[in-house]
Design a protein around this motif. Sequence first.
Motif, mmCIF file in Angstrom:
data_model
loop_
_atom_site.group_PDB
_atom_site.id
_atom_site.type_symbol
_atom_site.label_atom_id
_atom_site.label_comp_id
_atom_site.label_asym_id
_atom_site.label_seq_id
_atom_site.Cartn_x
_atom_site.Cartn_y
_atom_site.Cartn_z
ATOM 1 N N VAL A 202 0.833 -1.204 0.000
ATOM 2 C CA VAL A 202 0.000 0.000 0.000
ATOM 3 C C VAL A 202 0.869 1.255 0.000
ATOM 4 C CG1 VAL A 202 -1.650 1.340 1.354
ATOM 5 C CG2 VAL A 202 -1.978 -1.125 1.083
ATOM 6 N N CYS A 203 1.911 1.261 0.837
ATOM 7 C CA CYS A 203 2.809 2.417 0.910
ATOM 8 C C CYS A 203 3.451 2.702 -0.439
ATOM 9 C CB CYS A 203 3.904 2.167 1.954
ATOM 10 S SG CYS A 203 3.534 2.844 3.577
ATOM 11 N N ASN A 204 3.999 1.669 -1.038
ATOM 12 C CA ASN A 204 4.732 1.868 -2.284
ATOM 13 C C ASN A 204 3.815 2.245 -3.444
ATOM 14 O OD1 ASN A 204 7.517 1.290 -1.510
ATOM 15 N ND2 ASN A 204 6.797 -0.765 -1.086
ATOM 16 N N VAL A 205 2.617 1.685 -3.470
ATOM 17 C CA VAL A 205 1.662 2.068 -4.512
ATOM 18 C C VAL A 205 1.277 3.536 -4.355
ATOM 19 C CG1 VAL A 205 -0.685 1.717 -5.364
ATOM 20 C CG2 VAL A 205 0.778 -0.259 -4.880
ATOM 21 N N CYS A 206 1.036 3.968 -3.118
ATOM 22 C CA CYS A 206 0.701 5.379 -2.872
ATOM 23 C C CYS A 206 1.856 6.296 -3.259
ATOM 24 C CB CYS A 206 0.342 5.586 -1.401
ATOM 25 S SG CYS A 206 -1.202 4.805 -0.887
ATOM 26 N N ILE A 207 3.077 5.881 -2.962
ATOM 27 C CA ILE A 207 4.245 6.700 -3.293
ATOM 28 C C ILE A 207 4.406 6.816 -4.800
ATOM 29 C CG2 ILE A 207 6.761 6.808 -3.175
ATOM 30 C CD1 ILE A 207 6.551 5.488 -0.409
ATOM 31 N N LEU A 208 4.303 5.696 -5.509
ATOM 32 C CA LEU A 208 4.442 5.734 -6.966
ATOM 33 C C LEU A 208 3.351 6.579 -7.598
ATOM 34 C CD1 LEU A 208 5.341 1.993 -7.679
ATOM 35 C CD2 LEU A 208 6.879 3.964 -7.736
ATOM 36 N N TRP A 209 2.133 6.461 -7.073
ATOM 37 C CA TRP A 209 1.032 7.268 -7.605
ATOM 38 C C TRP A 209 1.291 8.751 -7.369
ATOM 39 C CZ3 TRP A 209 -2.517 10.412 -4.989
ATOM 40 C CH2 TRP A 209 -3.580 10.886 -5.764
ATOM 41 N N ALA A 210 1.779 9.101 -6.172
ATOM 42 C CA ALA A 210 2.050 10.509 -5.855
ATOM 43 C C ALA A 210 3.201 11.053 -6.686
ATOM 44 C CB ALA A 210 2.358 10.649 -4.364
ATOM 45 N N LEU A 211 4.257 10.271 -6.881
ATOM 46 C CA LEU A 211 5.392 10.727 -7.671
ATOM 47 C C LEU A 211 5.016 10.904 -9.133
ATOM 48 C CD1 LEU A 211 8.254 8.573 -6.121
ATOM 49 C CD2 LEU A 211 7.856 11.018 -5.794
ATOM 50 N N LYS A 212 4.215 9.989 -9.638
ATOM 51 C CA LYS A 212 3.780 10.110 -11.028
ATOM 52 C C LYS A 212 2.879 11.316 -11.213
ATOM 53 C CE LYS A 212 1.545 7.523 -14.740
ATOM 54 N NZ LYS A 212 0.875 6.245 -15.121
ATOM 55 N N LYS A 213 2.009 11.557 -10.243
ATOM 56 C CA LYS A 213 1.095 12.686 -10.323
ATOM 57 C C LYS A 213 1.828 14.004 -10.194
ATOM 58 C CE LYS A 213 -3.125 14.481 -8.175
ATOM 59 N NZ LYS A 213 -4.114 14.290 -7.070
ATOM 60 N N SER A 214 2.961 14.032 -9.480
ATOM 61 C CA SER A 214 3.664 15.287 -9.216
ATOM 62 C C SER A 214 4.379 15.842 -10.431
ATOM 63 C CB SER A 214 4.689 15.080 -8.094
ATOM 64 O OG SER A 214 5.708 14.182 -8.503
ATOM 65 N N ARG A 215 4.496 15.057 -11.504
ATOM 66 C CA ARG A 215 5.162 15.571 -12.704
ATOM 67 C C ARG A 215 4.404 16.741 -13.321
ATOM 68 N NH1 ARG A 215 7.438 10.556 -16.355
ATOM 69 N NH2 ARG A 215 8.814 9.628 -14.797
ATOM 70 N N GLY A 216 3.091 16.621 -13.312
ATOM 71 C CA GLY A 216 2.290 17.686 -13.896
ATOM 72 C C GLY A 216 2.218 17.573 -15.403
ATOM 73 N N ALA A 217 1.386 18.413 -15.976
ATOM 74 C CA ALA A 217 1.177 18.372 -17.429
ATOM 75 C C ALA A 217 2.402 18.899 -18.153
ATOM 76 C CB ALA A 217 -0.060 19.200 -17.801
ATOM 77 N N GLY A 218 2.835 18.176 -19.163
ATOM 78 C CA GLY A 218 3.936 18.620 -19.990
ATOM 79 C C GLY A 218 5.314 18.450 -19.373
ATOM 80 N N LYS A 219 5.428 17.856 -18.208
ATOM 81 C CA LYS A 219 6.717 17.679 -17.556
ATOM 82 C C LYS A 219 7.182 16.232 -17.745
ATOM 83 C CE LYS A 219 6.139 21.193 -13.967
ATOM 84 N NZ LYS A 219 6.158 21.451 -12.505
ATOM 85 N N ASP A 220 8.360 16.107 -18.312
ATOM 86 C CA ASP A 220 8.921 14.784 -18.530
ATOM 87 C C ASP A 220 9.921 14.402 -17.452
ATOM 88 O OD1 ASP A 220 7.464 14.469 -20.849
ATOM 89 O OD2 ASP A 220 9.006 15.444 -22.072
ATOM 90 N N GLU A 221 10.561 15.393 -16.848
ATOM 91 C CA GLU A 221 11.582 15.125 -15.848
ATOM 92 C C GLU A 221 11.008 15.258 -14.447
ATOM 93 O OE1 GLU A 221 14.564 13.974 -16.279
ATOM 94 O OE2 GLU A 221 14.349 13.938 -18.455
ATOM 95 N N MET A 222 11.484 14.408 -13.553
ATOM 96 C CA MET A 222 11.069 14.421 -12.164
ATOM 97 C C MET A 222 12.124 15.120 -11.326
ATOM 98 S SD MET A 222 10.032 11.082 -9.874
ATOM 99 C CE MET A 222 8.974 10.489 -11.193
ATOM 100 N N HIS A 223 11.697 15.739 -10.228
ATOM 101 C CA HIS A 223 12.641 16.376 -9.310
ATOM 102 C C HIS A 223 13.677 15.346 -8.851
ATOM 103 C CE1 HIS A 223 14.170 18.229 -5.610
ATOM 104 N NE2 HIS A 223 13.814 19.383 -6.172
ATOM 105 N N PRO A 224 14.964 15.746 -8.754
ATOM 106 C CA PRO A 224 16.007 14.771 -8.393
ATOM 107 C C PRO A 224 15.723 14.005 -7.112
ATOM 108 C CG PRO A 224 17.006 16.814 -9.147
ATOM 109 C CD PRO A 224 15.529 17.063 -9.074
ATOM 110 N N MET A 225 15.240 14.675 -6.074
ATOM 111 C CA MET A 225 14.956 13.992 -4.822
ATOM 112 C C MET A 225 13.799 13.003 -4.990
ATOM 113 S SD MET A 225 17.162 14.836 -2.634
ATOM 114 C CE MET A 225 16.378 14.170 -1.187
ATOM 115 N N LYS A 226 12.779 13.419 -5.744
ATOM 116 C CA LYS A 226 11.661 12.514 -5.983
ATOM 117 C C LYS A 226 12.070 11.355 -6.884
ATOM 118 C CE LYS A 226 8.004 15.922 -5.271
ATOM 119 N NZ LYS A 226 6.805 16.575 -5.840
ATOM 120 N N LYS A 227 12.979 11.638 -7.824
ATOM 121 C CA LYS A 227 13.459 10.570 -8.689
ATOM 122 C C LYS A 227 14.243 9.536 -7.884
ATOM 123 C CE LYS A 227 15.786 9.898 -13.122
ATOM 124 N NZ LYS A 227 16.510 10.575 -14.239
ATOM 125 N N LYS A 228 15.021 10.007 -6.918
ATOM 126 C CA LYS A 228 15.769 9.095 -6.050
ATOM 127 C C LYS A 228 14.815 8.258 -5.204
ATOM 128 C CE LYS A 228 19.589 9.102 -2.742
ATOM 129 N NZ LYS A 228 20.557 9.956 -1.991
#
Length: 321
Positions: A202-228
């Motif tokens: 549950v934790c990891n699914v929520c984290i992946l969902w939040a990280l994917k959602k945080s990219r926003g529209a038109g953003k291909d790159e993720m923040h370095p800390m979030k990518k880590k």
Amino acid sequence: MDRNVSSPLNSTSLPTPLPLNTTADINATVKPFSVFDGCDHQVEGILFDLTLQCINVIVGIPTNLLVIAILIRNRKEPTTSDIFLGCLAFMDAYFGSMTPVIFLNLYHWQSKDVWSAIKFSYGVKDTSGPLFFSCICLDRFVAVLFPVMFGQLKHIKYRISLSVLVFCLTFAYSAAKTVGGLPNFEKVFTGEILATFTWMVVCNVCILWALKKSRGAGKDEMHPMKKKAFKMVLSILCIIVVNYLPPVALFPFEDHYSEDVFRCYVQPVGFAFLNISSTIQPIIYLSRLEKVPFLSDACLEKCCPCFSTQKKTPPAQNPPA
């Protein structure tokens, strides 16, 4: 299910004593102590478990010690999960060091006292791995979904306190496993593995969902800390699926197997996947590093190409004349 109760490899239970008023021949009714506990002629599952544990000795112990050395080397710039990773690596190295003792006791010593020490080590593995992984998942979960709260709880004292709690639970469980004879004690591990497995997924699914959602529209790159954090979550998911899913899928269906089949085959095989995490966890951690200290790139490429994460750029070519 708890290996202290039903697994032949770790059983040290004594034969049931005869009533005080019995006149039967004790030598004819009391079975001698056997480290295989009724699986003397069905040892395939046990040997499969021990084969994977040999990998822990050859690969797991060195890589776990390397993880500890790297964490100590980076102690001036630690991540919030380093203390959990260090404790987990230490416990896994300790568990791997018990494998030669298991072999010696199976085929040479056959000592009940040695089995007590082995049962304690199995209790450590059964408890410390799932609990410390849950702590890592909790740390990443709060960091990604509740960054403000994470900033307030970033001090190391909170993680030290949580680690001490895990150690206390681990040693209490291991001591009870060593003593044995507690009613329904096998349900403790079943409840623990089901609860921690559900929590981690549950934790990891929520984290992946939040990280994917945080990219926003038109953003291909993720923040370095979030990518880590994303990479760490993926590595933890790999460990969860490979190591924890088999016992979670097999053990609740104990009633569908005969007692001998479950004790001699299903349970040792299920625990084998859990035990091999002592090797998989440090390898995945090292594979995520951009550069592995203490070892040269040539040595890493020779031992395991997956450790070589540096991209090789082709040499610059001179322009044509």
